[in-house]
Structures are given as C-alpha cells and as structure tokens.
Design an enzyme around this catalytic site. Structure first.
Site, PDB file in Angstrom:
ATOM      1  N   LYS A  97      10.104  -5.320  -6.499  1.00  0.00           N
ATOM      2  CA  LYS A  97       9.853  -3.905  -6.858  1.00  0.00           C
ATOM      3  C   LYS A  97      10.921  -3.190  -6.523  1.00  0.00           C
ATOM      4  O   LYS A  97      10.697  -1.146  -6.870  1.00  0.00           O
ATOM      5  CB  LYS A  97       8.599  -3.076  -5.393  1.00  0.00           C
ATOM      6  CG  LYS A  97       7.192  -3.853  -5.052  1.00  0.00           C
ATOM      7  CD  LYS A  97       6.437  -2.591  -6.086  1.00  0.00           C
ATOM      8  CE  LYS A  97       4.855  -4.977  -7.227  1.00  0.00           C
ATOM      9  NZ  LYS A  97       4.488  -3.724  -8.393  1.00  0.00           N
ATOM     10  N   GLU A 119       1.291   4.762  -5.166  1.00  0.00           N
ATOM     11  CA  GLU A 119       0.699   4.389  -4.675  1.00  0.00           C
ATOM     12  C   GLU A 119       0.866   3.169  -4.182  1.00  0.00           C
ATOM     13  O   GLU A 119       1.526   2.310  -4.670  1.00  0.00           O
ATOM     14  CB  GLU A 119      -0.687   4.100  -5.439  1.00  0.00           C
ATOM     15  CG  GLU A 119      -0.394   2.738  -6.973  1.00  0.00           C
ATOM     16  CD  GLU A 119       1.082   3.103  -7.334  1.00  0.00           C
ATOM     17  OE1 GLU A 119       1.337   3.832  -8.008  1.00  0.00           O
ATOM     18  OE2 GLU A 119       1.180   1.892  -7.802  1.00  0.00           O
ATOM     19  N   SER A 386       9.275 -14.058  -6.851  1.00  0.00           N
ATOM     20  CA  SER A 386       8.538 -12.373  -6.474  1.00  0.00           C
ATOM     21  C   SER A 386       8.825 -11.162  -5.387  1.00  0.00           C
ATOM     22  O   SER A 386       9.441 -10.387  -4.916  1.00  0.00           O
ATOM     23  CB  SER A 386       7.475 -12.078  -7.351  1.00  0.00           C
ATOM     24  OG  SER A 386       5.860 -11.564  -6.763  1.00  0.00           O
TER      25      SER A 386
END
Lengths: 408, 279
Positions: A97, A119, A386
């Site tokens: 991210k 969010e 990830s």
C-alpha cells in the site's frame, strides 16, 4: 476484441475508460476536483523531478527494491513449478500500500493540499496513509467501518499513534464500501484543502490509472530481478485481488508478454456458490459504484451487497475497472480461493518458509499451491507477497479455535 | 470565461409528453412567484405510507415532486436521506415498486411534474433503454442521476430523450464557467443548482451568494433554476425560491416523515412561505 488490440498496456483513454469499464461517475460538485487531480497527475508524471523525488523516498524510506525471493521449501513441498515471492511484505508499514501512498502524498503536496482523507478496510491503507502524513506533517483523517474497527483494533491504534483521526463509519453495512462513501462525502464538503488518497486501483479516473502506475514498481522490479536471477521472464504470475492494486502493479509491466500466464485470485469466502464471498468478477456483474463502472456484487435490483472474506483487505464488493477489462478481454484469468484454502496456505507458508503472509497474500499462495504441482520443474512462477500477516494473527487464532496464549 | 456573447442554451426536448415541467414553470411565472419542489423517498417508511404522502403533496402545495429511488450507497447524501433509503429498502422497495407508485400517483394527478431522483446503478442494472421506456410509461417527466456528470451522461440522455424524458443536470458552486457548456449540453427540464459544497441536509447556503450564482447560470441558459441542499424553513424556502425559480426541500421533509410528524402540514407551511415571497 482481443485480436484488435496491439497492447494491453495503453489504457485508460483520456476519459478513464478501459473498454466499457472505468469512467468518472461522481457528483458534479466533485467533477472539477477530479479533473484537477488528473491535470496535476499528468504534470507530475511528465516531470523528472517528481519521479526522482518519489524514487528517493521509495529507496530510503520504503526500503525498495523489495527482494525477489526463491521459496525453496514451498517449491520442494509442492514438487512442481519453481516459486518466487515478490516481497512487498518487507516494505515499510508491511504491505504494498505504501508505494501508492508515497506517490499520492507527493502529488497532494504539489497541489498545495493540507488535509488528507482516506478509507480503509483492514487498516493497512489507513496505516500507510497515516504514515506518509506523519512524514510530511499533514493533517490526516481515516474513514473506517465500525465493523472493521472492531476486528482490526491494532491497526486503529497504529493510525492514532501516527497522528491520524480515525472516524468510525456506521452507515450501511459499516465496512469498507461505506467508509469509501463517507470519504467521498467528506471530500465533497471540503473541496478546497483536501486530497482524497484512494487506496486501490478503483474510484473515478484518474485514480485507477494513477494507483496502477505507482504500484507498477512491483512488476518493473520483478522483471529486472527475474532476468538477473533466472536469465528469462517468468511463465506465470499470481496475485490476490480485493480492489486489485498489488495485482495490477505486478501484472501491468507483463501484460504484453503473451507467453506469461497471469492469474488474479479473488476471495471466495465461504464459497462462490454461497452468499458469503467477495469475488466480484467470478460472482458479480457490471455496474456503477464509487466513481467507476466495474464488476460488482449486487442484487437483481442493482443494490450493492455486502462482501465477505476472512481477509478484511479483500472484503470489497467491487474491483478495479482495469481488472474488469482484463477479465473480459481474456488476458488475465480470475479464480476464486475460499477462506479455508487461504487459511491452509497461511499456515503452510509460515511453517515452510518462515514467512507469515497477510491473509490477503495467502489467497495467492493457495492458488499457487493448486497450480504448481501440475507444472514442470522449470516453470517459473512469481507470486506477489503483498503484505505481512502480523496483523492477522488474532483472526487466525480465532479461526483455528485457539487462545493466543494456548498451544497449536 | 464569461462573456456577454457566450452562446445561450435552450432546452432541447420539448415533446408533448415532457410538457409538464415547462407548463408548471410557465404557470409560476404567470403567478409571479417561485416554486416549491419537494423530495420524498419512494417506499419510506413503507410503500403504503409513502404512496399516501406522495399523493397528498400537490394539494399540500408542492409544485414539482422529486421521487427518490433508494440506493444502498448514496454517496452524495447526508444521514437523513441515507436513513430514508435504508428504511425503504428494508421495507422491500424496488425500482419496479417506485415506478408502480408513480403510475398510481398519475391516476389522480396528471399535471404535477414528477422527477425520479437517485443513483445510476439501479438504472444501469434495470437497463437504460428499458428504464427510459418504463419511467415514461409510469408518468415521469425527468430524471436526476446524482452520480452521472456530463462526462458520462450521453449513455442515458439518448434513451431518455427518445422517450420524451428530460435529464435534469446538477450545477454546483465548483462548476466553473468552463464546465457550463458541457453541463448544459445534456440539461433539460430545469437546472438543479446545488447551493453548497457538501452533501444533502447539512449546511445552508447564503441567499446573496446563491442569487449571484443563479444570475451566472441565467446568463447561459433559459432553463428554470431550482435551488436545493440545506433548505429547512419556510423562510429559507422563500429566500431560495426568490433567488432562483424554485426551492427544493428534501432532508427536512424526509426528517419529518422519519419522526412520524405531519409531513403534509410541513409542506403546506413551506408552500405558504414560497407563495408569499414575490420575486
């Protein structure tokens, strides 16, 4: 349609469409802001100083490049394809991210914005956003569903430690989609000073393209690393898909290499034939939500339904529009993996490799475990690891029916 | 840039079926007063109660009706309209049910313009051509789709206009002069001016600023302008109907329905306010 294309890497068009998907379905009040973000992003992308600044932070703050690691014991255990992990779990904040957050925060600064909203579902994007806001001293407000706040308490506390305000969202189903609704409501009311830092390759144009571009560092590095380590390109790529940002970042640089089999893994929850899953492409149909046309979980009457996955990061009823387009063109295969399959993969990866994967990433591992045994030993498979799974240990303990202090 | 020579937009579709909106604004002009546009959510709190309120709106003084089509994820709405949509959906409201309510309304009222208002996905799911045909058959005059800006509007304007329905476009304080031609290219019926940057039912706008904004819109179009968002009292309704051609009241009305208060009496008070406010 596939035959008419010379490339799968050209999209989106100037209005943000990938075939019939994508676009800008937002209230008129937001349209000028969306256009402003697009203009600013186009200018930044063309500015070598912007890329140089981003590269500097990615190297010295995020810790890139992330390793491409040969998972020897998992490979031997499965007895087929040679499996590599792209280690996004080793990034600062523990997931992919941050790649996009770093790019977007530099863009927000260029735009003169002083307040950042985002969010979050699992809290990974919220933590990454709060982190880059702390780094640059910007005010940060994170919208998070009340349901998610309860099941991701450690990440909520991390965000608060980082100086962010975490706003509990109680509307609708009180999960990620509702957090996104409230973030958009905030943005529409704070148009002058606020930048909306979207966490995935979804939302109105230019977000799907912009987030993909920032995440493509994953695939670009992988390409160079596999060439260095194996002297050739991989035969297959596997990544998990919620909104689909890590997958898009991994896949995009390889889309025009036709010999590479590309597989995206959706969360099938209790099973694709039950109402409790999050596989919008396998089990949904096209619709319009959160600024883009894409595959959605919805009722016959066009009401959006709640997604379910053991992994909060995959628990979203939609998917990025470029994935929707890649599905329809047939370039990428999208397959479902259940909660139970992901749990098994989580435990195997932990014991065989000493790597605790995020439950999201465990879905990709589960798919690799299905594919690898039937593939030849010289088949090169790259899997996007990830994120790391420290955040998930409470969920896993609960799922296994053990106390955190008990024995396995 | 605003210039005196900027081309003026005129409403495109003026078929007989779509005449109710024009006829109503012409009548308001003749009376020398602003109009009252009332918003209610179809199926809130349930189908029967909602139908009774809908049918009673014209007699209570509503000049134009916006009939909300509930959606699970109303991104541009505040807590009041969100809750109304949830109540309606929980009570079993569907798009088919909303169109049936409108058809029943038309059995007793053939003059009051009704505009269907909501979000795009339920219409997309229904099918745009089928929706346009069914909405026209039910007696709709126009459609407002909150999340369909001019950039994405062509996919709906074609089918709507083919069935004599207007797409009513929204203009916001953030809509600058450069965007106006795109907004107006699709606009029919009237223009809905969103008077604040924000969501429904929250803060209220300043009358002077709204009047200035409406003047800028009028320099570009002959379409009537309805002003909405944050209007709660008869005084505010009167002021906004004076600033534009009509005032839209939604959340404050829906709030009274939620509390089980006499919604039609409130509409009558708003109508009284609007009627006494001469332009």
């Amino acid at each position: 349609m596939t035959k008419a294309l010379n490339t799968f890497r050209a999209g989106a068009d100037e209005n943000g469409h990938f075939g019939i998907f994508g676009g800008r379905y937002v209230a008129e009040t937001l349209m000028p802001l969306i256009l402003e973000v697009d203009e600013a992003y186009q200018a930044a992308r063309a500015d070598p100083a912007f890329q140089a600044e981003l590269d500097g932070y990615l190297k010295h703050y995020v810790g890139r490049p992330s390793p491409l690691y040969f998972a020897r014991r998992l490979t031997e255990h499965l007895g087929g394809a040679k499996i590599y992990f792209k280690r996004e779990d080793l990034n600062h904040t523990g997931a992919h991210k941050v790649n996009s957050c770093m790019g977007q925060i530099l863009l927000a600064r260029r735009m003169g914005k002083t307040r950042i909203i985002a969010e979050t579902g699992a809290g990974q994007h919220g933590v990454a956003t709060a982190t880059v806001c702390a780094l640059f001293g910007l005010k940060c407000v994170i919208y998070m569903g009340q349901t998610d706040i309860e099941r991701q308490a450690p990440n909520v506390f991390r965000m608060k430690l980082l100086g962010a305000e975490v706003k509990s969202v109680t509307s609708g189903s009180a999960t990620l989609k509702d957090a996104m609704n409230d973030a958009m409501r905030d943005w529409v009311a704070n148009v002058d000073d606020t930048y909306y830092l979207i966490g995935t390759v979804a939302g109105p144009h230019p977000y799907p393209t912009m987030v993909r571009d920032f995440q493509s560092v994953i695939g670009d590095e992988t390409r160079a690393q596999i060439l260095e380590q194996e002297g050739r390109l991989p035969d297959s790529l596997v990544a998990c898909i919620g909104g689909g940002s890590n997958a898009m970042g991994m896949f995009h640089p390889f889309l025009d290499d036709p010999t590479i089999r590309i597989v995206g893994v959706e969360a099938a929850g209790d099973g694709i034939d039950t109402p409790r899953h999050a596989a919008s492409m396998t089990g949904g149909r096209p619709g319009v939500l959160h600024g883009n046309r894409t595959y959605l979980l919805q009722t016959e009457d066009g009401q959006i339904t709640e997604a379910h996955s053991i992994s909060a990061g995959l628990d979203y009823p939609g998917v990025g529009p470029e994935h929707a387009w890649l599905k329809d063109t047939g370039r990428v295969e999208y397959v479902p993996i259940t909660d139970a399959e992901a749990m098994t993969a989580f435990q195997e990866t932990t014991r065989l490799e000493g790597i605790i994967p995020a439950l999201e990433s465990a879905h990709a591992v589960a798919q690799a475990m299905k594919m690898a045994p039937d593939l030849p030993k010289d088949h090169l498979m790259v899997l996007s690891m990830s994120g790391r799974g420290d955040k998930d240990v409470n969920t896993v303990a609960r799922e296994l029916g053990v106390e955190m202090g008990g024995s396995l | 840039m605003e210039t005196a020579t900027a081309p003026r937009h005129r409403s495109a579709a003026t078929t007989p079926e779509t005449g109710r909106i024009q006829a109503r604004f012409a009548a308001l002009k003749a009376e020398g007063r602003g109009g009252l546009v009332t918003y209610v959510m179809a199926g809130d709190p349930d189908r029967e109660a909602s139908q009774a309120i809908l049918n009673g709106l014209p007699a209570a003084g509503a000049d134009i009706i916006e009939l909300g089509m509930p959606f699970s994820d109303p991104m541009a709405d505040g807590p009041t309209i969100q809750a109304a949509g949830q109540r309606a959906l929980k009570a079993g409201q569907t798009l088919r049910g909303t169109l049936e309510m409108l058809a029943r309304f038309r059995e007793t009222d053939t003059d009051t313009p009704v505009v269907l208002m909501g979000y795009y996905n339920p219409i997309h799911s229904w099918g745009v051509d089928r929706f346009a045909a069914d909405a026209a058959a039910a007696g709709a005059d126009g459609v407002i789709i909150v999340d369909l800006p001019p950039e994405e509007a062509p996919e709906l304007t074609g089918p709507l206009n083919a069935h004599g329905l207007h797409l009513i476009m929204l203009a916001a304080p953030t809509t600058d002069a450069a965007r106006m031609p795109a907004v107006l290219a699709h606009a029919g019926g009237f223009l809905y001016y969103v008077s604040i940057t924000g969501i429904t039912g929250t803060r209220s706008a300043d009358e002077t600023q709204v009047a200035e904004a409406v003047a800028r819109l009028r320099a570009r179009t002959d379409l009537p302008v309805a002003v909405g968002f944050g209007i709660r009292t008869p005084e505010q309704a009167a002021a906004m109907a004076r600033a534009g051609d009509a005032a839209v009241v939604g959340s404050a009305l829906v709030d009274r329905i939620a509390k089980g208060e006499d919604a039609l009496a409130y509409v009558a008070a708003l109508a009284e306010g609007v009627r006494t406010a001469r332009a």
